[in-house]
Motif scaffolding. Structure first.
Motif, PDB file in Angstrom:
ATOM      1  N   LEU A  15       0.822  -1.216   0.000  1.00 40.93           N
ATOM      2  CA  LEU A  15       0.000   0.000   0.000  1.00 40.93           C
ATOM      3  C   LEU A  15       0.858   1.269   0.000  1.00 40.93           C
ATOM      4  CD1 LEU A  15      -2.879  -1.154   2.345  1.00 40.93           C
ATOM      5  CD2 LEU A  15      -2.921  -0.915  -0.146  1.00 40.93           C
ATOM      6  N   ALA A  16       1.993   1.244   0.705  1.00 40.45           N
ATOM      7  CA  ALA A  16       2.910   2.388   0.658  1.00 40.45           C
ATOM      8  C   ALA A  16       3.461   2.541  -0.756  1.00 40.45           C
ATOM      9  CB  ALA A  16       4.046   2.211   1.666  1.00 40.45           C
ATOM     10  N   GLY A  17       3.724   1.410  -1.407  1.00 43.00           N
ATOM     11  CA  GLY A  17       4.190   1.452  -2.795  1.00 43.00           C
ATOM     12  C   GLY A  17       3.144   2.050  -3.716  1.00 43.00           C
ATOM     13  N   CYS A  18       1.874   1.730  -3.481  1.00 44.28           N
ATOM     14  CA  CYS A  18       0.784   2.319  -4.271  1.00 44.28           C
ATOM     15  C   CYS A  18       0.735   3.829  -4.057  1.00 44.28           C
ATOM     16  CB  CYS A  18      -0.555   1.687  -3.899  1.00 44.28           C
ATOM     17  SG  CYS A  18      -0.725  -0.027  -4.417  1.00 44.28           S
ATOM     18  N   MET A  19       0.875   4.252  -2.806  1.00 43.80           N
ATOM     19  CA  MET A  19       0.884   5.690  -2.512  1.00 43.80           C
ATOM     20  C   MET A  19       2.093   6.341  -3.174  1.00 43.80           C
ATOM     21  SD  MET A  19       0.838   7.574   1.191  1.00 43.80           S
ATOM     22  CE  MET A  19       1.007   9.342   1.341  1.00 43.80           C
TER      23      MET A  19
END
Length: 114
Positions: A52-56
């Protein structure tokens, strides 16, 4: 023969860039990062948080590694951390004017203009 060499070199470069092409590859990378000693505590052992941090990070235009190093989780909410906000503003052509640190210490206050 030359094409095989080029493909091998491209694969080597992509391997170090950690750019997954499928969801399964992405989760393998996230598991690798979540298990690493170099990973910040909010992401340690939590591959879903890494994903999810990668998506952000993708939305912000930064790499997965930059995302997990510069996104902090505060009360369950991911937030831009450290100098990343300043870097994102600067990279988009905005000028940031900051006072000298000595003046801030003397006055006990500061104004930043963007």
């Amino acid at each position: 023969m030359a094409n095989d060499l080029i493909k091998k070199e491209m694969n080597k470069a992509n391997a170090f860039a950690l750019i997954p092409q499928t969801f399964d590859e992405a989760m393998k990378v996230c598991n690798l990062i979540a298990d690493s000693e170099l990973t910040p505590k909010d992401f340690k052992g939590k591959p879903q948080n890494v994903y999810l941090a990668g998506c952000m990070g993708f939305d912000l235009g930064i790499s997965l590694w930059q995302a997990i190093q510069n996104i902090a989780v505060i009360n369950g909410r991911p937030s831009v951390y450290g100098d990343l906000g300043k870097a994102l503003l600067s990279s988009n052509g905005l000028i940031i004017e900051m006072p000298d640190l000595k003046d801030v210490e003397k006055l006990g206050e500061a104004t930043v203009s963007i």
